[in-house]
Each structure stands twice: as structure tokens, then as C-alpha cells.
Write a protein that holds these residues in place. Sequence first.
Motif, PDB file in Angstrom:
ATOM      1  N   GLN A 310     -88.917 -43.719 -51.607  1.00  0.00           N
ATOM      2  CA  GLN A 310     -88.030 -42.882 -51.653  1.00  0.00           C
ATOM      3  C   GLN A 310     -88.248 -41.929 -50.485  1.00  0.00           C
ATOM      4  N   LEU A 311     -88.668 -42.126 -49.522  1.00  0.00           N
ATOM      5  CA  LEU A 311     -88.807 -41.158 -48.422  1.00  0.00           C
ATOM      6  C   LEU A 311     -87.340 -41.194 -47.479  1.00  0.00           C
ATOM      7  N   ASP A 312     -87.115 -39.930 -47.699  1.00  0.00           N
ATOM      8  CA  ASP A 312     -85.665 -39.917 -47.131  1.00  0.00           C
ATOM      9  C   ASP A 312     -85.749 -38.608 -45.913  1.00  0.00           C
ATOM     10  N   ARG A 313     -85.489 -39.063 -44.602  1.00  0.00           N
ATOM     11  CA  ARG A 313     -85.609 -38.122 -43.725  1.00  0.00           C
ATOM     12  C   ARG A 313     -84.793 -36.995 -43.798  1.00  0.00           C
ATOM     13  N   GLU A 314     -83.601 -37.413 -43.998  1.00  0.00           N
ATOM     14  CA  GLU A 314     -82.548 -36.180 -44.208  1.00  0.00           C
ATOM     15  C   GLU A 314     -82.804 -35.330 -45.257  1.00  0.00           C
ATOM     16  N   LEU A 315     -83.610 -35.577 -46.227  1.00  0.00           N
ATOM     17  CA  LEU A 315     -83.928 -34.658 -47.233  1.00  0.00           C
ATOM     18  C   LEU A 315     -85.226 -33.798 -46.806  1.00  0.00           C
ATOM     19  N   ILE A 316     -86.308 -34.531 -46.535  1.00  0.00           N
ATOM     20  CA  ILE A 316     -87.406 -33.790 -46.050  1.00  0.00           C
ATOM     21  C   ILE A 316     -87.899 -34.645 -44.897  1.00  0.00           C
ATOM     22  N   ASP A 317     -88.264 -34.001 -43.682  1.00  0.00           N
ATOM     23  CA  ASP A 317     -88.506 -34.759 -42.534  1.00  0.00           C
ATOM     24  C   ASP A 317     -90.038 -34.891 -42.100  1.00  0.00           C
ATOM     25  N   LYS A 318     -90.936 -33.960 -43.052  1.00  0.00           N
ATOM     26  CA  LYS A 318     -92.058 -33.695 -42.707  1.00  0.00           C
ATOM     27  C   LYS A 318     -92.929 -33.358 -44.025  1.00  0.00           C
ATOM     28  N   TYR A 319     -94.093 -33.826 -44.293  1.00  0.00           N
ATOM     29  CA  TYR A 319     -95.112 -33.511 -45.488  1.00  0.00           C
ATOM     30  C   TYR A 319     -96.220 -33.192 -44.706  1.00  0.00           C
ATOM     31  N   ARG A 375     -59.386 -36.529 -27.887  1.00  0.00           N
ATOM     32  CA  ARG A 375     -61.168 -36.624 -28.043  1.00  0.00           C
ATOM     33  C   ARG A 375     -61.147 -36.667 -29.744  1.00  0.00           C
ATOM     34  N   VAL A 376     -61.931 -37.643 -30.217  1.00  0.00           N
ATOM     35  CA  VAL A 376     -62.041 -37.752 -31.667  1.00  0.00           C
ATOM     36  C   VAL A 376     -63.716 -37.464 -31.943  1.00  0.00           C
ATOM     37  N   SER A 377     -63.925 -37.037 -33.094  1.00  0.00           N
ATOM     38  CA  SER A 377     -65.408 -36.634 -33.255  1.00  0.00           C
ATOM     39  C   SER A 377     -65.765 -37.357 -34.635  1.00  0.00           C
ATOM     40  N   VAL A 378     -66.877 -37.481 -34.748  1.00  0.00           N
ATOM     41  CA  VAL A 378     -67.591 -38.324 -35.920  1.00  0.00           C
ATOM     42  C   VAL A 378     -68.793 -37.487 -36.686  1.00  0.00           C
ATOM     43  N   GLU A 379     -69.241 -37.632 -37.672  1.00  0.00           N
ATOM     44  CA  GLU A 379     -70.233 -37.044 -38.463  1.00  0.00           C
ATOM     45  C   GLU A 379     -71.397 -38.155 -38.494  1.00  0.00           C
ATOM     46  N   ASP A 380     -72.647 -37.852 -38.400  1.00  0.00           N
ATOM     47  CA  ASP A 380     -73.719 -38.617 -38.494  1.00  0.00           C
ATOM     48  C   ASP A 380     -74.947 -38.010 -38.946  1.00  0.00           C
ATOM     49  N   LYS A 381     -75.776 -38.228 -40.137  1.00  0.00           N
ATOM     50  CA  LYS A 381     -76.700 -37.513 -40.664  1.00  0.00           C
ATOM     51  C   LYS A 381     -78.059 -37.914 -39.983  1.00  0.00           C
ATOM     52  N   ASP A 382     -78.132 -38.941 -39.305  1.00  0.00           N
ATOM     53  CA  ASP A 382     -79.292 -39.499 -38.838  1.00  0.00           C
ATOM     54  C   ASP A 382     -79.714 -38.584 -37.642  1.00  0.00           C
ATOM     55  N   LEU A 383     -80.999 -38.826 -37.012  1.00  0.00           N
ATOM     56  CA  LEU A 383     -81.379 -37.960 -36.003  1.00  0.00           C
ATOM     57  C   LEU A 383     -80.733 -37.738 -34.919  1.00  0.00           C
TER      58      LEU A 383
END
Length: 900
Positions: A310-319, A375-383
Motif C-alpha cells: 500500500q505504498l502510495d506516493r500521492e499520500l506519502i512520498d517519503k519515509y 486550450r484545454v487543461s487536465v488534472e493528473d496526481k502523478d509526479l
Amino acid sequence: MAAARPSGFWSGALCPQLLVTLAILIIASEACKNVTLNVPSKLDAKKLVGRVNLKECFKSANLIHSSDPDFHILEDGSVYTTNTILLSLEKRSFTILLSNTENQEEKKILVFLEHQTKVLKKRHTKEKVLRRAKRRWAPIPCSMLENSLGPFPLFLQQVQSDTAQNYTIYYSIRGPGVDQEPRNLFYVERDTGNLYCTRPVDREQYESFELVAFATTPDGYTPELPLPLLIKIEDENDNYPIFTEETYTFTILENSRVGSTVGQVCATDKDEPDTMHTRLKYSIIGQVPPSPTLFFMHPSTGVITTTSSQLDRELIDKYQLKIKVQDMDGQYFGLQTTSTCIINIGDVNDHLPTFTRTSYVTSVKENTVDVEILRVSVEDKDLVNTANWRANYTILKGNENGNFKIVTDPKTNEGILCVVKPLNYEEKQQVIVQIGVVNEAPFSREASSRSAMSTATVTVNVEDQDEGPECNPPIQTVRMKENAAVGTTSNGYKAYDPETRSSSGIRYKKLTDPTGWVTVDENTGSIKVFRSLDREAETIRNGIYNITILASDQKGRTCTGTLGIILQDVNDNGPFIRKQQVTICKPTMSSAEIVAVDPDEPINGPPFDFSLESSTSEVQRMWRLEKINDTAARLSYQNDPAFGIYVVPITVRDRFGLSSVSSLDVTLCDCITENDCAFRVDPSTGGGGIQLGKWAILAILLGIALLFCILFTLVCGASRTSKPLKVIPDDLAQQNLIVSNTEAPGDDKVYSVNGFTTQTVGASAQGICGTVGSGVNNGGQTIEMVKGGHQTLESCQRAGHHHTLDSCRGGRVEVDNSRCTYSEWHSFTQPRLGEKVHLCNQDENHKHAQDYVLTYNYEGRGSVAGSVGCCSERQEEDGLEFLDNLEPKFRTLAEACMKR
């Protein structure tokens, strides 16, 4: 209290240790016997007391227990205190219990802790020791604990020699720690042999010392051999384990499987290897954020692995982990060190880009191109700024005509919709386009139920604008007959207003007209024939004549188009024979094939009709025609006409009877092929002249050349016979005597009695006829006299090893043609040669040169430099001009002669 010494070894007390000093004494040679440990009076908690050899007592023991709770026993037999202990008595004991839970076998080891309060007294040299059967001058291993606190000097052991019973013995030692670095660490009492240590020792610096003990009498006699003493420094757990890095940094991708390796940490310990002091154990003692716990560290290897997927970068990106390493295999009294481990969670494309809106509306003016309309925009939670975040847009529907293009703005990740091909309001007022978006990197969860692409709809409204005339289609055609009369009119190019679909108000102008055949009406665009049209003209391709028209409206807006005038063919050209010259080789041919062509269309062309056109019967008598096909006929001669050139007129008619007459120049020739024929028709004379062929001209030139060769031969022969014979000249001083010979026997070598060996010297020609030299021949010997002194012999070998005179080097050569008998030549030359040899290369003191007498050997064929001696005709200084043009092989000789 000193322990008893086993017989046959050194005599001396073993090392008492005054803080954490360890001396393990095995009382008997058998296992599980009592063990005595010499210790100080005070033992601190968690300190090493000593080490017991457990394997020697019970190898298969898997359970170790101490009867005294103040002591803790490790697997390797190390004895540690659990509390601070004060020894009130000189002795204290406890039992080590060893057992095997599998076979229920048990064994015990009794351990005595002894506090030594005195050292051995000085032994008198004459003391008698009874019951000793073996010598005591033998090495006994000794050890001391590192970092000992004393008191110093610290007694280690006593060395003794049996010869002390009979002599006064002085003891001494040498080696590292005594007279070598570290100096003065050890010393021995001269009379007693007691060995002492003066200060603490660090095992990490010195693991052991190899000393040499000596036993000597006062007068210097040495009754014993030098005795090696090994002092081993026992390790103390005085070094903390140290991580190789202060901070470890690892990266693992999010959503990794359970058990995935994150990284490995490593620590080092300077204590003695393969002991409990260097047996390290790793562990994680803290995590930030504290939950959930996602990582595990292997205690022995230091490898960090994941315990959850359950490693999720979008929640916690560093330990951040706090890790610990501890020696003594992780026992609570082991030394420990901590470090930090940072684990970065790497990004994977587990989130799709999604449009911020599902529909868009925009507009664009017709006929515009290369403009941005949306111009159209998008959302992306990745880096951000990675392939997992960057968007790739595509047009899914509505772009069948290729009017639109969508690209990605690299800075904002927006989609830019552009028009790349103009839209037409009159054709379509609205266009609906569907667009989609994905990432550059492939989506990592394609197996899920979610769609792998987000879509949106764009409505593009096309705005009308006032346009100029439209030339559509850009190429239009009309048909006209090529024989149309001047002034004939026809429909021309038509342009229209795209708004009204009408051509009114549009003006026309002719831009290009290659031959100026037509004119264009300015108001209607119709064309009128200005000059006669000719479909067969050179400027016409495929029967179409193209002109360019410019159409403009009242506001000056223009368009251009092309009007193609298709010229319809009429039968205005008769067929004709293209090849006007025909050659018939009578020995091999009896006829020739002639072919007719017609510039008109095939409908006005073949089949053709061929006939002889002549008012005289002579042509009919000599020639006849036979039709081969629709466009060709065969012309053949009859009644065996003579060789020559004949003019044969032939009439050719097309299918509608239009005809033309072609006069052929027919050559009857005595040849094999047409190229061999010597007759050529002169076009300038209309076929009346005759030209010679190349073979005839060549034969004439060869005849002329042969005639000149005969004349030159006669002239040369006459000039040779007119020259009078000469006798041997007297002025030999201006001549070179050339003897044609080799320096070793060859195939053409001839030996003679007088020692002269020569070869036949061939003659060389100069120019066309040249001057042929001759020599004196007697008994197979030939000697040539070359007169003038301006030329030397060129030794060029040819077949049969003959030498020739090269008359092309060094100037003109005159060859003496006089021949003499051998007796005359011998009597004339011998006195002079003897004089020359005698005077050859003598200096002012009349001494011969060093190379006066030389032995010559055959140097092989093809020698560049040849072989020369020192002898030559000695001339006056003004008679050596001929040396200026000598060959390289004579330059050395010439230089020597010039110096003298």
C-alpha cells in the motif's frame, strides 16, 4: 593464588588481570573440568570477565545457563557480569550448565573467580626443586586483556631455566614492546624471570607480541637457547559498530509487492572478527510518519524490505527510518549505534489525466489557418514534469478532413487545438470534435475497470467573412478544333463569388499564353482565337494548350486558375517517311524497310498506302514496293542496278487519301553492313556528291606512311655508304675505350688467351635512321671505339645479355666505323694501356691509390650502379668536360679524377 603448572612446560604463574583481565586455565586435559579466571577485586556491570571453551566440554549443547544470576554466558563462552560485583574473598565460584534438549544430556563446568593479591617471590639461584623430571625452559602462551587499568607494572608470567640449579642465571628479553616499538612496554626481572607489562595495550593496534627470552650467566655464558614468548592481547568490546554512511537514501516505486527490496545498510566493528564483539544485529527503532509500518530490516544482513503493498506516493512520498546496529548479537549490554534511512517513494503512472471539463465551445473564422482556437487543461496526481504526468492529446472524431491539430504545451501540460487547414463557412458552419488524453508513460492499472482514456467534446463554430472570388475548380477545360477560324469564340474560365455563388462583377485577365493564340474577354472570361491553332505544334503536349487566368472582384481580391484548351484534331497533315537516306548492301541485302509517320491522331492516320512517284519508267524498272503493315513497306531493287546513289520518290497516303511525297536517297553499296559502305551522300549537294568512308581514308593514309618509310630507308642507306672507312685514330686521348663484358661468367661470355673478355655491343639508333656503330671483331671479341669523349656506356641489359650504347644521354655521339684486325689492335693498344695503368691515379709522390688493384665479381643482373675501378684515361684539366654528363655510377670516379 597461582594455578598449578602442567609438567613439561614453562614454570611460572599465569597472568592475573586487574580489571577485566582474563586468564583461562584448564585444570586438566579432559573436558568439563574446573576453570579458574583471575579477576580484579571489583567487576563492573556488563563487563567481560573471561571466556570458557564450551565446545571442548559439550559440542552439541543448545542451552546454556549460569547458576549465578550475576553472570551471563554467551554462545561463544564469553562470561559477562550482569551487576557490579565486589570480591570480598579471594575466591568465588559458579557453575555453567550445558544441556541438549533433544537427547536430554547435560554437563557442567565449575568456574572459579580468583583474586590474586601477591606475586611470586624471588627464587634463590641455589634453591633445590625436587620431583622435576622435565625441563622448564619451554614456551608457554600468555595473554593479557587490552585496555587493562593495572595496577602497573602488571605481572604476566615467570620464565625459569633448570640451569639455575647449577648456575647463577640472569634473564632478559628482546623484541617488539621491549627494544622495538612500542618500546618499554614489557620488561623482565633479571634474577627472578618475572615478566611485567608497564601500561595498557590496544588490541586494535597490536594484536600480539612475539618476544625472545634469554638465560645467561654473569660471565656471558648462555646455557639455554633463545626462548620465543608469544603474548596475545585479548579483545575487549571497546569499539562501537559504525554505519558506513551517516544517512542512507533509497527509492522504491509505489504499489510495489510485499517483500520488495528497498536497500541494504552496512556497519563495521573494529573489534576482533568472528567473536561476539563483532556479531552485529540490525533493527528499525523508529519511523516517520509512524504509521502504518511498511518496512522490515533483516537483523543479520541489514536488508530493508516492504511489508505492505500500500505504498502510495500521492499520500506519502517519503519515509524516514531510524535504524540501529548493536554488537554482541544484539544483547542488551552490547554496544550500539544509530543512523537515519530516508526512503523516497517513486512515482508510477497509476492516475489517469482527466479533463477539467467534458465539453468546450469555440469559434474560428473561415479561411484562416495556423491559428490557436482553444486550450484545454487536465488534472493528473502523478509526479509533475515526468512521463507519468505529461499529457498526450489526440483527436478521436470530427477531423476527417484534417482541418485540426492538437499539441501539448510543455510548460503548462495544456492541450492546444489549432486549425491547420482552412474551414469554409459556405460548406459547414459548425464542426464537433472529440478529443482524448493519455500520459506519455503507459497506465499501470489497465486491468482495472476504469477507462484508460479521458475524453471531451469541442464544438467549433465557423464564422462567415467576406471573401474574394473563388477559382474552383482550379483547372477548367474547353474544346476547340485546331482548324478553327481566327475570331472563333468559346467559353472560357469561370470564377464565382462564394457568398452569392454568382460570377457577376468578376473581371478576367490573361496571365500566360505561350504562343499568343487566344484573347480573353474581361467581363465574361470567354476566349477568342487570335492566331491559327495547330495541334501538332511543338509547344502542345497531349493535344492540350494551357493558359493562366486571373479573376478579380471589385475590391481587388483575386484568384488564379488554369484553362486547358483541348485541341480537336483534323486531318491536316499527310504521312511522310522520316528516314530520308537508305543504304542497301548488295552482297547481303536485296531490300530495305521504310516506315512512315503521321502527326495527326490515329483516326486520321494509318493504314498508309505506299507507291512509287515518278514520271519516268526508269524508277519503275529498277525499284518495287511491297507493303509490310499499316505503317511500313519494303523497297527492293530489281534488274541488278550498278553500285551508286539513286533518288527514289515515294508517295504515302493516309486512310482518307491525304498524301505527301518523300524523296529517298538510296545507296547501293558493295558492303557487308551499312557502316562499311564507302559512299556517303553529301546533304549540301542534295545527294549529288560522294564522300569516302573511314576505312578508305585509313587505307590511303597507310599507303602514304609506307611510301615515306621507304624513302627514309633509302636516304639512310645512302648516307651510310658514302662515309669513308677510317683507320684507328692516333688521338686516343679524346676517346673512351669501352669493353663490353660482365664481371662473372654468363651465357654469352667468351674467354680468350690474352685475358680480354668482351661481349658484342649492339647498335642503337638515333632518330629514324640513326648511326650504326661497328667494332673490331676477332675470334669472338668485339671492341667498339666511341669518339668524342662526350658520352659513356649505358649498361642496359637486353635479351642475350647484350649491351647497347644509348645515344640519347649526354649529347651527340659519333661512332667510329673503322674495323681493324686483332693483331693491329693489340700492338696499338698494349703499350698505351701499360702506360695508363702505371700512371693510374698516382698522387704527387707517385704513389698508387688504395683501390689501385681491385677484384671484380659478378654483381648480378639489373645492377643500377655497376662496377668501376680507378683506372681511366688521365687527361689535361681542359679535357675533362665530358665528365659533366656522366651517369651516377661514374660520378665517384669522376670526382676522384677532378681532385687529382
